[in-house]
Design a protein around this motif. Sequence first.
Motif, PDB file in Angstrom:
ATOM      1  N   VAL A 196       0.834  -1.199   0.000  1.00 35.81           N
ATOM      2  CA  VAL A 196       0.000   0.000   0.000  1.00 35.81           C
ATOM      3  C   VAL A 196       0.873   1.254   0.000  1.00 35.81           C
ATOM      4  O   VAL A 196       0.673   2.178  -0.803  1.00 35.81           O
ATOM      5  CB  VAL A 196      -0.950   0.003   1.215  1.00 35.81           C
ATOM      6  N   LYS A 197       1.851   1.287   0.909  1.00 35.91           N
ATOM      7  CA  LYS A 197       2.699   2.476   1.027  1.00 35.91           C
ATOM      8  C   LYS A 197       3.574   2.687  -0.205  1.00 35.91           C
ATOM      9  O   LYS A 197       3.788   3.809  -0.657  1.00 35.91           O
ATOM     10  CB  LYS A 197       3.590   2.347   2.272  1.00 35.91           C
ATOM     11  N   GLN A 198       4.078   1.594  -0.749  1.00 36.92           N
ATOM     12  CA  GLN A 198       5.043   1.697  -1.836  1.00 36.92           C
ATOM     13  C   GLN A 198       4.378   1.896  -3.198  1.00 36.92           C
ATOM     14  O   GLN A 198       4.943   2.533  -4.079  1.00 36.92           O
ATOM     15  CB  GLN A 198       5.899   0.422  -1.866  1.00 36.92           C
ATOM     16  N   TYR A 199       3.185   1.331  -3.370  1.00 31.11           N
ATOM     17  CA  TYR A 199       2.594   1.283  -4.713  1.00 31.11           C
ATOM     18  C   TYR A 199       1.163   1.813  -4.778  1.00 31.11           C
ATOM     19  O   TYR A 199       0.430   1.513  -5.716  1.00 31.11           O
ATOM     20  CB  TYR A 199       2.644  -0.159  -5.242  1.00 31.11           C
ATOM     21  N   ALA A 200       0.787   2.652  -3.785  1.00 34.71           N
ATOM     22  CA  ALA A 200      -0.576   3.174  -3.751  1.00 34.71           C
ATOM     23  C   ALA A 200      -0.932   3.937  -5.020  1.00 34.71           C
ATOM     24  O   ALA A 200      -2.076   3.888  -5.500  1.00 34.71           O
ATOM     25  CB  ALA A 200      -0.761   4.076  -2.528  1.00 34.71           C
ATOM     26  N   ASN A 201       0.047   4.641  -5.577  1.00 38.43           N
ATOM     27  CA  ASN A 201      -0.215   5.467  -6.759  1.00 38.43           C
ATOM     28  C   ASN A 201       0.371   4.865  -8.034  1.00 38.43           C
ATOM     29  O   ASN A 201       0.560   5.567  -9.027  1.00 38.43           O
ATOM     30  CB  ASN A 201       0.356   6.875  -6.547  1.00 38.43           C
ATOM     31  N   ASP A 202       0.679   3.572  -7.982  1.00 35.08           N
ATOM     32  CA  ASP A 202       1.289   2.893  -9.124  1.00 35.08           C
ATOM     33  C   ASP A 202       0.268   1.938  -9.741  1.00 35.08           C
ATOM     34  O   ASP A 202       0.061   0.826  -9.263  1.00 35.08           O
ATOM     35  CB  ASP A 202       2.533   2.122  -8.666  1.00 35.08           C
ATOM     36  N   SER A 203      -0.336   2.372 -10.799  1.00 32.33           N
ATOM     37  CA  SER A 203      -1.385   1.560 -11.427  1.00 32.33           C
ATOM     38  C   SER A 203      -0.814   0.387 -12.213  1.00 32.33           C
ATOM     39  O   SER A 203      -1.565  -0.492 -12.648  1.00 32.33           O
ATOM     40  CB  SER A 203      -2.229   2.433 -12.364  1.00 32.33           C
ATOM     41  N   SER A 204       0.518   0.344 -12.364  1.00 34.99           N
ATOM     42  CA  SER A 204       1.117  -0.746 -13.141  1.00 34.99           C
ATOM     43  C   SER A 204       1.204  -2.043 -12.348  1.00 34.99           C
ATOM     44  O   SER A 204       1.432  -3.103 -12.917  1.00 34.99           O
ATOM     45  CB  SER A 204       2.520  -0.355 -13.617  1.00 34.99           C
ATOM     46  N   LEU A 205       1.037  -1.959 -11.011  1.00 32.06           N
ATOM     47  CA  LEU A 205       1.064  -3.168 -10.177  1.00 32.06           C
ATOM     48  C   LEU A 205      -0.347  -3.480  -9.704  1.00 32.06           C
ATOM     49  O   LEU A 205      -0.954  -2.705  -8.969  1.00 32.06           O
ATOM     50  CB  LEU A 205       1.988  -2.988  -8.973  1.00 32.06           C
ATOM     51  N   LYS A 206      -0.846  -4.616 -10.119  1.00 26.44           N
ATOM     52  CA  LYS A 206      -2.192  -5.036  -9.733  1.00 26.44           C
ATOM     53  C   LYS A 206      -2.075  -6.176  -8.722  1.00 26.44           C
ATOM     54  O   LYS A 206      -1.518  -7.229  -9.042  1.00 26.44           O
ATOM     55  CB  LYS A 206      -2.975  -5.490 -10.966  1.00 26.44           C
ATOM     56  N   TRP A 207      -2.573  -5.959  -7.516  1.00 29.92           N
ATOM     57  CA  TRP A 207      -2.422  -6.969  -6.476  1.00 29.92           C
ATOM     58  C   TRP A 207      -3.708  -7.082  -5.662  1.00 29.92           C
ATOM     59  O   TRP A 207      -4.565  -6.202  -5.682  1.00 29.92           O
ATOM     60  CB  TRP A 207      -1.232  -6.674  -5.571  1.00 29.92           C
ATOM     61  N   ALA A 208      -3.817  -8.186  -4.952  1.00 32.01           N
ATOM     62  CA  ALA A 208      -5.007  -8.462  -4.155  1.00 32.01           C
ATOM     63  C   ALA A 208      -4.615  -9.143  -2.852  1.00 32.01           C
ATOM     64  O   ALA A 208      -3.500  -9.667  -2.710  1.00 32.01           O
ATOM     65  CB  ALA A 208      -5.980  -9.347  -4.935  1.00 32.01           C
ATOM     66  N   MET A 209      -5.547  -9.141  -1.897  1.00 31.56           N
ATOM     67  CA  MET A 209      -5.365  -9.780  -0.603  1.00 31.56           C
ATOM     68  C   MET A 209      -6.199 -11.050  -0.571  1.00 31.56           C
ATOM     69  O   MET A 209      -7.375 -11.024  -0.943  1.00 31.56           O
ATOM     70  CB  MET A 209      -5.790  -8.838   0.524  1.00 31.56           C
ATOM     71  N   ALA A 210      -5.607 -12.143  -0.103  1.00 33.18           N
ATOM     72  CA  ALA A 210      -6.323 -13.423  -0.105  1.00 33.18           C
ATOM     73  C   ALA A 210      -6.214 -14.111   1.246  1.00 33.18           C
ATOM     74  O   ALA A 210      -5.245 -13.942   1.981  1.00 33.18           O
ATOM     75  CB  ALA A 210      -5.784 -14.341  -1.198  1.00 33.18           C
ATOM     76  N   GLY A 211      -7.233 -14.911   1.553  1.00 34.58           N
ATOM     77  CA  GLY A 211      -7.261 -15.682   2.782  1.00 34.58           C
ATOM     78  C   GLY A 211      -8.628 -16.322   2.945  1.00 34.58           C
ATOM     79  O   GLY A 211      -9.474 -16.268   2.049  1.00 34.58           O
ATOM     80  N   ARG A 212      -8.833 -16.919   4.122  1.00 35.51           N
ATOM     81  CA  ARG A 212     -10.061 -17.679   4.347  1.00 35.51           C
ATOM     82  C   ARG A 212     -11.257 -16.818   4.722  1.00 35.51           C
ATOM     83  O   ARG A 212     -12.400 -17.166   4.418  1.00 35.51           O
ATOM     84  CB  ARG A 212      -9.840 -18.705   5.473  1.00 35.51           C
ATOM     85  N   ASN A 213     -11.002 -15.713   5.412  1.00 33.94           N
ATOM     86  CA  ASN A 213     -12.077 -14.969   6.051  1.00 33.94           C
ATOM     87  C   ASN A 213     -12.213 -13.575   5.445  1.00 33.94           C
ATOM     88  O   ASN A 213     -11.347 -12.723   5.625  1.00 33.94           O
ATOM     89  CB  ASN A 213     -11.803 -14.881   7.554  1.00 33.94           C
ATOM     90  N   ALA A 214     -13.317 -13.332   4.744  1.00 33.08           N
ATOM     91  CA  ALA A 214     -13.523 -12.051   4.059  1.00 33.08           C
ATOM     92  C   ALA A 214     -13.589 -10.890   5.044  1.00 33.08           C
ATOM     93  O   ALA A 214     -13.059  -9.802   4.775  1.00 33.08           O
ATOM     94  CB  ALA A 214     -14.796 -12.111   3.225  1.00 33.08           C
ATOM     95  N   ASP A 215     -14.227 -11.102   6.190  1.00 35.36           N
ATOM     96  CA  ASP A 215     -14.362 -10.018   7.164  1.00 35.36           C
ATOM     97  C   ASP A 215     -13.011  -9.606   7.737  1.00 35.36           C
ATOM     98  O   ASP A 215     -12.725  -8.411   7.888  1.00 35.36           O
ATOM     99  CB  ASP A 215     -15.304 -10.442   8.302  1.00 35.36           C
ATOM    100  N   LYS A 216     -12.179 -10.597   8.076  1.00 32.04           N
ATOM    101  CA  LYS A 216     -10.836 -10.278   8.592  1.00 32.04           C
ATOM    102  C   LYS A 216     -10.003  -9.554   7.542  1.00 32.04           C
ATOM    103  O   LYS A 216      -9.286  -8.596   7.852  1.00 32.04           O
ATOM    104  CB  LYS A 216     -10.117 -11.568   9.019  1.00 32.04           C
ATOM    105  N   LEU A 217     -10.079 -10.014   6.292  1.00 32.89           N
ATOM    106  CA  LEU A 217      -9.326  -9.365   5.224  1.00 32.89           C
ATOM    107  C   LEU A 217      -9.788  -7.927   5.020  1.00 32.89           C
ATOM    108  O   LEU A 217      -8.967  -7.018   4.845  1.00 32.89           O
ATOM    109  CB  LEU A 217      -9.467 -10.163   3.927  1.00 32.89           C
ATOM    110  N   ALA A 218     -11.094  -7.707   5.062  1.00 33.13           N
ATOM    111  CA  ALA A 218     -11.627  -6.356   4.895  1.00 33.13           C
ATOM    112  C   ALA A 218     -11.194  -5.455   6.050  1.00 33.13           C
ATOM    113  O   ALA A 218     -10.856  -4.278   5.849  1.00 33.13           O
ATOM    114  CB  ALA A 218     -13.151  -6.402   4.801  1.00 33.13           C
TER     115      ALA A 218
END
Length: 391
Positions: A27-49
């Motif tokens: 987030v800190k390094q690439y917040a304004n870098d649209s060339s890097l597309k990334w996502a957060m993954a895991g078992r629990n949607a609420d915890k991830l959110a």
Amino acid sequence: MQNAKEFDLVVYGASGFTGRLVAEYLVKQYANDSSLKWAMAGRNADKLAQVRDEIGAPADTEIVIADADDPASMQNMLARTRLVLTTVGPYQLYGSELVAMCAKSGVDYVDLCGEPVWMREMIDAHHTTAQASGARIVFSCGFDSIPFDLGVYHLQQLAKQQLGSSITRVKGRVRKMRGTFSGGTAASLKATLVAAKQDPIKMQLLLNHFSLTPDFQGVEQPAGTKPYFDEDLDSWVTHFIMAAINTRNVHRSNYLLDYAYGKDFVYDEMLMTGPGEKGEAVANAVAADKSMSGDKGPKPGEGPSKEERETGFYDVLFVGITKDGQQLKVSVSGKLDPGYGSTSRMIAQSAICLVKDAVDTKGGIWTSAPAMGNKLIKRLVKHAGLRFHQE
């Protein structure tokens, strides 16, 4: 084609302690870098959110539900990403199926593994499959073993430039370190020891310096377990707990680089404790410390405070000694706590390097030096607070 994937990388385990740090760094390094597309993954949607909101990630940061007990959800994650960055360990307990799926699906993979017996099992089972699919699988992309693997690689490059050939004897010596080993590292060590005690073949692999080089046994290596006074460095040295994984990865790098360091390459790692009686006393105390294999260390999901992470550091010296006694010295140093703060940056940059820079690296199970080499060194210096310096 991988280029058509929705994400460049997915952080699997993003709600865990280390996974959260990786996501926060991205987030800190690439917040304004649209060339890097990334996502957060895991078992629990609420915890991830919740983590997404707490680390200040944009509200539209994608959340991917992936549960190791639900193969369909894992396959869905792989279908959407070019690379999986996983912090979910111990890997021998939770990682085998993910490696198998990545190898089969042609999806790149990086982790923080320090479990050489499991890594050898994955090499034997999936290296050929990954070669065929094009999946680049790189283990040990944290403090174990990137500073050590790339430190030796950098020294050997300088040796060829300055001395005309590689150096077959290298000493890795941790000069300074402030920080905590991760709860994941402690859990991995315990799981490895339990498995090895139950299986003589696993115990043999655990003790073998060449456990990650199938069909190759090099020359005898120093045990690196007992304190002694190292006259080359005017300091007492003692057992360094991560040598058991780092040395294996360095030998695998040599193997994958077609023995660029020599088939008679000798490498060990130890912790420097200083000269005199004080240095000797500290060396003996470190050698007697069994806390990492006990129950007093950090648990998985636990870790140091932000202040502790940000005031940590490490400094590792690599001494190459030629057969006629010449010495070449290189240091690798890093800001932040090695087991968490620096590790989260190293694995993030390894993932980005693999998908953005190391495009010519073919499929297979790799170590960091032959897979990414100078491209990763450049990234680590620019973005992760590491320094590679000839002394």
